[in-house]
Motif scaffolding. Structure first.
Motif, mmCIF file in Angstrom:
data_model
loop_
_atom_site.group_PDB
_atom_site.id
_atom_site.type_symbol
_atom_site.label_atom_id
_atom_site.label_comp_id
_atom_site.label_asym_id
_atom_site.label_seq_id
_atom_site.Cartn_x
_atom_site.Cartn_y
_atom_site.Cartn_z
ATOM 1 N N ASP A 71 34.110 80.631 41.339
ATOM 2 C CA ASP A 71 33.476 79.753 40.234
ATOM 3 C C ASP A 71 33.892 78.403 40.464
ATOM 4 O OD1 ASP A 71 32.433 82.265 39.401
ATOM 5 O OD2 ASP A 71 33.906 82.542 37.664
ATOM 6 N N PRO A 74 32.092 73.856 43.591
ATOM 7 C CA PRO A 74 30.782 73.202 43.220
ATOM 8 C C PRO A 74 29.528 73.538 44.070
ATOM 9 C CG PRO A 74 32.074 71.806 44.004
ATOM 10 C CD PRO A 74 33.059 72.760 44.291
ATOM 11 N N ASP A 75 28.515 73.522 43.761
ATOM 12 C CA ASP A 75 27.164 73.851 44.452
ATOM 13 C C ASP A 75 26.985 72.920 45.717
ATOM 14 O OD1 ASP A 75 26.342 75.945 42.740
ATOM 15 O OD2 ASP A 75 25.129 74.469 41.326
ATOM 16 N N GLY A 76 26.421 73.350 46.697
ATOM 17 C CA GLY A 76 26.158 72.394 47.874
ATOM 18 C C GLY A 76 27.144 72.109 48.867
ATOM 19 N N LYS A 93 27.923 86.979 45.865
ATOM 20 C CA LYS A 93 27.755 85.873 44.880
ATOM 21 C C LYS A 93 27.672 84.603 45.493
ATOM 22 C CE LYS A 93 30.354 84.316 40.617
ATOM 23 N NZ LYS A 93 31.683 84.347 39.991
ATOM 24 N N ALA A 94 28.092 84.217 46.760
ATOM 25 C CA ALA A 94 27.989 83.054 47.214
ATOM 26 C C ALA A 94 26.730 82.843 47.793
ATOM 27 C CB ALA A 94 28.652 83.066 48.503
ATOM 28 N N GLU A 95 25.885 83.946 48.163
ATOM 29 C CA GLU A 95 24.624 84.161 48.458
ATOM 30 C C GLU A 95 23.751 83.859 47.476
ATOM 31 O OE1 GLU A 95 23.816 87.866 50.849
ATOM 32 O OE2 GLU A 95 25.197 87.099 52.407
ATOM 33 N N GLU A 96 23.918 84.399 46.345
ATOM 34 C CA GLU A 96 23.290 84.472 44.990
ATOM 35 C C GLU A 96 23.270 82.731 44.537
ATOM 36 O OE1 GLU A 96 24.355 85.583 40.836
ATOM 37 O OE2 GLU A 96 24.291 87.445 42.328
ATOM 38 N N ARG A 97 24.289 81.978 44.796
ATOM 39 C CA ARG A 97 24.365 80.540 44.452
ATOM 40 C C ARG A 97 23.808 79.764 45.670
ATOM 41 N NH1 ARG A 97 29.999 78.718 42.706
ATOM 42 N NH2 ARG A 97 28.962 76.762 42.886
ATOM 43 N N GLY A 98 23.450 80.121 46.775
ATOM 44 C CA GLY A 98 22.796 79.601 47.806
ATOM 45 C C GLY A 98 24.068 78.542 48.457
ATOM 46 N N LEU A 99 25.563 79.206 48.605
ATOM 47 C CA LEU A 99 26.256 78.641 49.122
ATOM 48 C C LEU A 99 26.453 79.014 50.582
ATOM 49 C CD1 LEU A 99 29.650 79.100 46.353
ATOM 50 C CD2 LEU A 99 27.964 77.035 46.930
ATOM 51 N N TYR A 101 28.639 79.759 53.653
ATOM 52 C CA TYR A 101 30.279 80.279 53.694
ATOM 53 C C TYR A 101 30.541 80.961 55.061
ATOM 54 C CZ TYR A 101 28.393 84.991 53.376
ATOM 55 O OH TYR A 101 27.610 86.349 53.420
#
Length: 319
Positions: A71, A74-76, A93-99, A101
């Motif tokens: 959490d 930050p995005d991006g 969760k990272a994939e869900e947010r498009g991060l 990793y």
């Protein structure tokens, strides 16, 4: 002018080998450094990449930002997962947010994760030998559904555990445990549950075993022993315990400024080692600090040679 040799007492330093960085720690640090080179700073890291303040501070200086939870990222921006491993929910969760990793989980920890999945798929309940709250334990429990794994910390736990189905059990272990303590727990489980399935190969990693063997090799020759490592480093704490079990007083220190010269008063032979997250530069720092008060003779005691290295994640090999 008085020569230092005339005023400083002699001291033999028995330095254990292997000591310090293991292949998994090396790989994790390189992943963070390459990520910064590839993507530019800042690169976020979830949890301390390895349990060592010097290493973490060095990476912070290069552009790494350490956070406890996703959490806080930050995005991006790219995020790196620590060498201890993470529950499956974290990359999901990272994939869900498009991060983007990078997973710096030690391959030997990943091996335990895959074994956990396989045992649960076959319907077995896993007894996991480890320390409650350690990131590696949290990460491994997070590979399988709730209720399919139970934590065993001590021989007493192994004696008291009551399974639903005693004929359908397997055990796995954290990679950084005491070899001797774990053997006693395993012996208890195998006596109580003769059909329990053992892991394929030893779960305690080669580096943990080697460093404990090296401490045993010097403990009986030295009067006291220093272990360089962090207070939250499982493998470093085990080295202190190994020395003390051999009858040698031992202390954990993070840096040379924590050396207690009163403790060394009158000693002629002192042992020194470093946990798997501690770089060699800290060993040299400790030796140099001791040499300000003693005429030091260094003796390296080698019990094994390590030549293992692990591949980097795709995309970072040539960065």
């Amino acid at each position: 002018m008085t020569d230092a040799a005339d005023t400083h007492p002699p001291l033999t330093l028995l330095i254990a080998a292997p000591r310090g960085f293991c292949a998994g720690v090396d790989r994790a640090i390189i992943i963070v450094e390459r990520a910064i080179e590839t993507y530019g700073a800042p690169v976020y890291v979830r949890h301390e990449i390895v349990h060592n303040k010097y290493v973490v501070d060095s990476l912070k200086a290069k552009g790494a930002i350490f956070v406890e939870e996703l959490d806080e990222v930050p995005d991006g921006v790219p995020v790196v997962f620590s060498a201890h491993g993470v529950p499956k929910a974290v990359p999901a969760k990272a994939e869900e947010r498009g991060l983007s990793y990078l997973d710096a989980t030690c391959p030997l920890v990943s091996k335990v994760h895959r074994q956990a999945e396989r045992q649960v798929e076959t319907g077995r309940h896993i007894l996991f030998i480890g320390h409650k709250g350690h990131p590696e334990v949290i990460g491994t429990f997070g590979q399988v559904p709730d209720g399919t794994m139970s934590l065993i910390e001590t021989v007493d736990d192994a004696e008291r555990f009551v399974p639903v189905d005693p004929e359908n059990l397997a055990f796995l272990t954290q990679t950084t445990l005491s070899v001797d303590d774990t053997a006693a727990i395993v012996a208890t489980l195998e006596r109580r549950f003769p059909t329990i399935i053992a892991p394929k190969g030893e779960d305690i990693c080669y580096a943990t075993s080697n460093r404990q063997t090296a401490v045993k090799a010097i403990a009986h020759r030295c009067e006291v022993l220093y272990v360089i490592g962090a207070p939250n480093s499982s493998n470093s704490l085990r080295l202190v315990e190994v020395a003390e079990r051999e009858g040698t007083p031992a202390r954990l220190i993070q840096r040379a400024d924590e050396i207690d010269f009163d403790w060394l008063e009158g000693k002629r032979v002192v042992g020194l080692t470093a946990g798997a997250s501690a770089p060699e530069i800290l060993v040299r720092e400790v030796v140099e600090r001791i040499a300000t008060r003693y005429v030091v003779t260094e003796e390296q005691v080698e019990t094994a040679r390590e030549s293992i290295s692990f591949k980097l994640p795709r995309g970072l090999e040539t960065a």
